[in-house]
Design an enzyme around this catalytic site. Structure first.
Site, PDB file in Angstrom:
ATOM      1  N   GLU A  40     -50.472  32.347 -13.484  1.00 34.00           N
ATOM      2  CA  GLU A  40     -50.506  31.564 -12.252  1.00 34.00           C
ATOM      3  C   GLU A  40     -50.297  30.082 -12.585  1.00 34.00           C
ATOM      4  O   GLU A  40     -51.036  29.524 -13.407  1.00 34.00           O
ATOM      5  CB  GLU A  40     -51.858  31.777 -11.541  1.00 34.00           C
ATOM      6  N   SER A  96     -48.302  26.724  -1.808  1.00 36.58           N
ATOM      7  CA  SER A  96     -49.600  26.451  -2.415  1.00 36.58           C
ATOM      8  C   SER A  96     -49.520  26.838  -3.882  1.00 36.58           C
ATOM      9  O   SER A  96     -48.899  27.845  -4.220  1.00 36.58           O
ATOM     10  CB  SER A  96     -50.708  27.293  -1.780  1.00 36.58           C
ATOM     11  N   MET A 102     -51.289  30.944  -1.326  1.00 35.65           N
ATOM     12  CA  MET A 102     -51.557  30.606   0.078  1.00 35.65           C
ATOM     13  C   MET A 102     -52.694  31.460   0.650  1.00 35.65           C
ATOM     14  O   MET A 102     -53.275  31.117   1.677  1.00 35.65           O
ATOM     15  CB  MET A 102     -50.309  30.843   0.930  1.00 35.65           C
ATOM     16  N   THR A 107     -54.912  32.073   7.556  1.00 39.80           N
ATOM     17  CA  THR A 107     -55.716  32.383   8.741  1.00 39.80           C
ATOM     18  C   THR A 107     -56.143  33.846   8.734  1.00 39.80           C
ATOM     19  O   THR A 107     -56.971  34.256   9.536  1.00 39.80           O
ATOM     20  CB  THR A 107     -54.893  32.068  10.009  1.00 39.80           C
ATOM     21  N   ALA A 109     -54.631  36.632   9.644  1.00 34.05           N
ATOM     22  CA  ALA A 109     -54.184  37.562  10.687  1.00 34.05           C
ATOM     23  C   ALA A 109     -53.301  38.634  10.052  1.00 34.05           C
ATOM     24  O   ALA A 109     -52.355  38.318   9.328  1.00 34.05           O
ATOM     25  CB  ALA A 109     -53.409  36.813  11.765  1.00 34.05           C
ATOM     26  N   VAL A 212     -44.691  30.362 -15.445  1.00 32.20           N
ATOM     27  CA  VAL A 212     -43.633  31.180 -16.056  1.00 32.20           C
ATOM     28  C   VAL A 212     -42.302  30.471 -15.789  1.00 32.20           C
ATOM     29  O   VAL A 212     -41.941  30.213 -14.641  1.00 32.20           O
ATOM     30  CB  VAL A 212     -43.642  32.610 -15.505  1.00 32.20           C
ATOM     31  N   HIS A 418     -44.224  31.403   7.057  1.00 30.37           N
ATOM     32  CA  HIS A 418     -43.880  32.809   6.825  1.00 30.37           C
ATOM     33  C   HIS A 418     -42.400  32.891   6.417  1.00 30.37           C
ATOM     34  O   HIS A 418     -41.555  33.211   7.235  1.00 30.37           O
ATOM     35  CB  HIS A 418     -44.107  33.640   8.091  1.00 30.37           C
ATOM     36  N   ASN A 452     -43.411  37.854   0.602  1.00 27.29           N
ATOM     37  CA  ASN A 452     -42.733  37.901   1.901  1.00 27.29           C
ATOM     38  C   ASN A 452     -41.214  37.895   1.751  1.00 27.29           C
ATOM     39  O   ASN A 452     -40.499  38.360   2.640  1.00 27.29           O
ATOM     40  CB  ASN A 452     -43.180  36.726   2.766  1.00 27.29           C
ATOM     41  N   THR A 464     -48.105  39.016   5.803  1.00 27.06           N
ATOM     42  CA  THR A 464     -48.769  39.330   4.522  1.00 27.06           C
ATOM     43  C   THR A 464     -49.167  40.798   4.413  1.00 27.06           C
ATOM     44  O   THR A 464     -49.029  41.406   3.348  1.00 27.06           O
ATOM     45  CB  THR A 464     -50.000  38.420   4.333  1.00 27.06           C
TER      46      THR A 464
HETATM   47  P1  FAD Z   1     -48.593  33.168  -2.423  1.00 25.42           P
HETATM   48  O1  FAD Z   1     -49.913  33.439  -1.792  1.00 25.42           O
HETATM   49  O2  FAD Z   1     -47.846  31.996  -1.953  1.00 25.42           O
HETATM   50  O3  FAD Z   1     -48.828  33.064  -3.994  1.00 25.42           O
HETATM   51  C1  FAD Z   1     -47.779  32.802  -4.886  1.00 25.42           C
HETATM   52  C2  FAD Z   1     -48.370  32.195  -6.144  1.00 25.42           C
HETATM   53  O4  FAD Z   1     -47.355  32.173  -7.155  1.00 25.42           O
HETATM   54  C3  FAD Z   1     -48.820  30.746  -5.973  1.00 25.42           C
HETATM   55  O5  FAD Z   1     -50.186  30.611  -6.304  1.00 25.42           O
HETATM   56  C4  FAD Z   1     -47.945  29.968  -6.935  1.00 25.42           C
HETATM   57  O6  FAD Z   1     -48.602  28.880  -7.558  1.00 25.42           O
HETATM   58  C5  FAD Z   1     -47.549  31.023  -7.954  1.00 25.42           C
HETATM   59  N1  FAD Z   1     -46.310  30.698  -8.653  1.00 25.42           N
HETATM   60  C6  FAD Z   1     -45.146  30.253  -8.131  1.00 25.42           C
HETATM   61  N2  FAD Z   1     -44.235  30.085  -9.086  1.00 25.42           N
HETATM   62  C7  FAD Z   1     -44.821  30.422 -10.258  1.00 25.42           C
HETATM   63  C8  FAD Z   1     -44.376  30.461 -11.616  1.00 25.42           C
HETATM   64  N3  FAD Z   1     -43.116  30.163 -11.944  1.00 25.42           N
HETATM   65  N4  FAD Z   1     -45.268  30.830 -12.579  1.00 25.42           N
HETATM   66  C9  FAD Z   1     -46.553  31.180 -12.249  1.00 25.42           C
HETATM   67  N5  FAD Z   1     -47.015  31.157 -10.983  1.00 25.42           N
HETATM   68  C10 FAD Z   1     -46.151  30.798  -9.988  1.00 25.42           C
HETATM   69  N6  FAD Z   1     -49.989  35.033   6.577  1.00 25.42           N
HETATM   70  C11 FAD Z   1     -50.389  36.030   7.392  1.00 25.42           C
HETATM   71  O7  FAD Z   1     -49.910  37.150   7.250  1.00 25.42           O
HETATM   72  N7  FAD Z   1     -51.327  35.822   8.347  1.00 25.42           N
HETATM   73  C12 FAD Z   1     -51.861  34.598   8.585  1.00 25.42           C
HETATM   74  O8  FAD Z   1     -52.713  34.448   9.468  1.00 25.42           O
HETATM   75  C13 FAD Z   1     -51.441  33.517   7.776  1.00 25.42           C
HETATM   76  N8  FAD Z   1     -51.929  32.284   7.966  1.00 25.42           N
HETATM   77  C14 FAD Z   1     -51.612  31.283   7.093  1.00 25.42           C
HETATM   78  C15 FAD Z   1     -52.214  30.034   7.266  1.00 25.42           C
HETATM   79  C16 FAD Z   1     -52.008  29.035   6.323  1.00 25.42           C
HETATM   80  C17 FAD Z   1     -52.657  27.699   6.509  1.00 25.42           C
HETATM   81  C18 FAD Z   1     -51.188  29.304   5.192  1.00 25.42           C
HETATM   82  C19 FAD Z   1     -51.013  28.248   4.133  1.00 25.42           C
HETATM   83  C20 FAD Z   1     -50.552  30.522   5.042  1.00 25.42           C
HETATM   84  C21 FAD Z   1     -50.737  31.524   6.005  1.00 25.42           C
HETATM   85  N9  FAD Z   1     -50.154  32.785   5.882  1.00 25.42           N
HETATM   86  C22 FAD Z   1     -50.507  33.783   6.740  1.00 25.42           C
HETATM   87  C23 FAD Z   1     -49.196  33.097   4.815  1.00 25.42           C
HETATM   88  C24 FAD Z   1     -49.882  33.863   3.683  1.00 25.42           C
HETATM   89  O9  FAD Z   1     -50.861  33.082   3.088  1.00 25.42           O
HETATM   90  C25 FAD Z   1     -48.803  34.315   2.705  1.00 25.42           C
HETATM   91  O10 FAD Z   1     -47.973  35.219   3.389  1.00 25.42           O
HETATM   92  C26 FAD Z   1     -49.370  35.019   1.464  1.00 25.42           C
HETATM   93  O11 FAD Z   1     -50.279  34.218   0.780  1.00 25.42           O
HETATM   94  C27 FAD Z   1     -48.213  35.412   0.553  1.00 25.42           C
HETATM   95  O12 FAD Z   1     -48.725  35.994  -0.606  1.00 25.42           O
HETATM   96  P2  FAD Z   1     -47.918  35.972  -1.983  1.00 25.42           P
HETATM   97  O13 FAD Z   1     -48.789  36.569  -2.996  1.00 25.42           O
HETATM   98  O14 FAD Z   1     -46.580  36.568  -1.780  1.00 25.42           O
HETATM   99  O15 FAD Z   1     -47.636  34.419  -2.265  1.00 25.42           O
END
Ligand code: FAD
Length: 482
Positions: A40, A96, A102, A107, A109, A212, A418, A452, A464
């Protein structure tokens, strides 16, 4: 002292958001014999790893955790816990960087996709969504006793339910939130997805502040990752039998690009959900200070309701009863708890290959990775969808009470947070997708993508739950093969 990184693992996961965590969880449950590492880029915020910042009680500690999630120094701040990708085409696009991604700020949902939001070619989607609900701890009952929530749904149902299938009618929003016996709420972050199965798994190691920079690919096969320890700048090669890139919908294609994995669809079909918001005050709900449950203390103030997407009414409505008015009211005007309602209507984008993120081999971003350029435009269909969303949100407002503003506000592109489509899944390797139904990248053995970006359909609902469901399928495929 510099950290020790393993020279070899079975599965390397890049990114510790909900989707990366889902791979770690399923593999920990199904294959505890495998050596797993999650890398991470961002810091560890609190214990347990991946915890939602809303669960951090001390406001100063919570604010610090949000700030630490906001990427490399100098990145402009987005919503708390996020940093903006500076660009004109998708000006509110944000990311994030922290353990939990993120998912430490969301939120929570978790609606299910419906009608054309669903991925028609994917077998067993409903069972995968069930499993994603288990991993995220989803419940539709966290706000059961919120003031006026039943009344809000009754009024919305009268306006929207006619002609809808049973599962597409107005209902409580499923949320990844747990209600404790004392009434406090625990928001699911990646910590809940990791679960005890991952935390207890001695063969799984999470490396925060480990960027990475490249997936190693030899003879058409992923063989490991190159990791930069952001604590001391050291570079480490970690060999792996499988690599999963779950680095969000913008940075997953970035890492593939940086690794020389550049299928034609990479970064294309980028879609964000155009969004309209409005606020309304419920009519006829009693005077200020009224607690509809007859108690003096409001324990859980915010109800969240859902007007599901349908092909006939192709918007997703998220209805949140608020703790405070988003617009100033007269000083002596104290609304009854739960009587101010925020309406957020999301549209499904007109998905096009031209809408894309590209990467610049010459310029670098704050992490030293290829800089992103966004090419993105709302089409005439998108403008029509926004008109329909504005009309729907006005209908919802009129059904509920008195709007607090004259007109709904259309948020800038990217505001939904999203982002989808950039490493999309397809039924066949025909140049319009990056991976197959189990998230395996076409043409590169042993490489999976998650998040996503994998969603191929034009969804309007929060993504999500769906992307965690797709991660479950991918993780099961690895568990069976390795
Ligand atoms: P992420 O949670 O974005 O995690 C990706 C991670 O990869 C990050 O920590 C990043 O640092 C890491 N990363 C990136 N590049 C590298 C690299 N090269 N090497 C190592 N690490 C790396 N979604 C919903 O479905 N419902 C909701 O109600 C909703 N509300 C939201 C409200 C807010 C305020 C926010 C910010 C987001 C919201 N979302 C919501 C979106 C939701 O948070 C994301 O869809 C979800 O977190 C995606 O998950 P993920 O694991 O794909 O990516």
């Amino acid at each position: 002292m510099s950290r020790t990184f393993p020279s070899t693992v079975d599965v390397a996961v890049v990114g510790s958001g909900p989707c990366g965590a889902a791979y770690a969880r399923i593999l920990s449950e199904k294959r505890p014999d495998l050596r797993l590492s999650t890398f991470e880029a961002g810091p560890l915020l609190a214990d347990p790893p991946g915890v939602h910042v809303k669960n951090i009680e001390d406001p100063a500690a919570r604010e610090r955790a949000q700030r630490r999630s906001e990427g490399p120094g100098g990145s402009p701040r987005g919503r708390p816990g996020t940093f903006l990708l500076e660009n004109d085409a998708l000006p509110a696009a944000a990311m994030s960087s922290n353990v939990g991604g993120m998912g430490a700020h969301w939120t929570a949902a978790c609606p299910r996709p419906g009608d054309s939001e669903r991925i028609g070619f994917l077998p067993g989607l409903d069972e995968l969504l069930d499993e994603a609900e288990r991993l995220l701890g989803v419940s539709a009952h966290a706000f059961d006793d919120a003031p006026f929530a039943a009344e809000v749904r009754k009024r919305l149902a009268a306006e929207f339910d006619s002609g809808r299938a049973e599962d597409r009618r107005v209902r409580p929003m499923p949320l990844a939130v747990r209600c404790e016996p004392d009434g406090s709420l625990i928001w699911s972050g990646a910590d809940v997805v990791f679960g005890e199965a991952t935390r207890r798994n001695e063969r799984h190691t999470l490396f925060p502040e480990a960027l990475v920079t490249r997936v190693l690919v030899e003879d058409g096969r992923a063989t490991g990752v190159l990791v930069r320890d952001l604590r001391d700048g050291g570079e480490h090669e970690v060999r792996a039998r499988r690599v999963v890139v779950a680095a969000d919908a913008l940075r997953t294609p970035q890492l593939l690009w940086a690794s020389g994995v550049r299928p034609p669809a990479l970064g294309r079909y980028l879609n964000d959900q155009p969004q309209v918001v409005f606020a309304v005050r419920l009519r006829d709900v009693g005077p200020a200070g009224t607690d509809p449950r007859g108690r003096s203390k409001i324990v859980r103030q915010s109800g969240v309701s859902w007007v599901p997407f349908t092909d006939t009414e192709p918007c997703h409505g998220q209805v949140m009863q608020l703790d405070a008015s988003p617009v100033p009211l007269a000083p002596d005007d104290v609304p009854a708890p739960g009587s101010i309602v925020g309406l957020g209507w999301f549209c499904a984008k007109d998905v096009r290959p031209e809408d894309r993120v590209t990467f610049d081999d010459e310029a670098r971003d704050g992490y030293g990775m290829p800089a992103m350029r966004i090419h993105y435009r709302l089409t005439a269909r998108d403008e029509a969808a926004l008109d329909a969303a504005r009309a729907a949100v006005r209908r919802a407002a009129a059904a509920l009470g008195t709007p607090l503003d004259d007109e709904p506000i259309t948020l800038p592109p990217g505001a939904s947070l999203h982002y989808q489509g950039t490493v999309r899944m397809g039924a066949a390797d025909d140049g319009t997708s990056v991976c197959g139904p189990d998230s395996r990248v076409w043409g590169v053995e042993g490489l999976h993508v998650a998040g996503n970006g994998v969603i191929p359909t034009a969804t309007a609902c929060n993504p999500t739950l769906t992307s965690v469901a797709l991660a479950v399928a991918g993780a099961r495929a690895i568990a069976e093969e390795v």
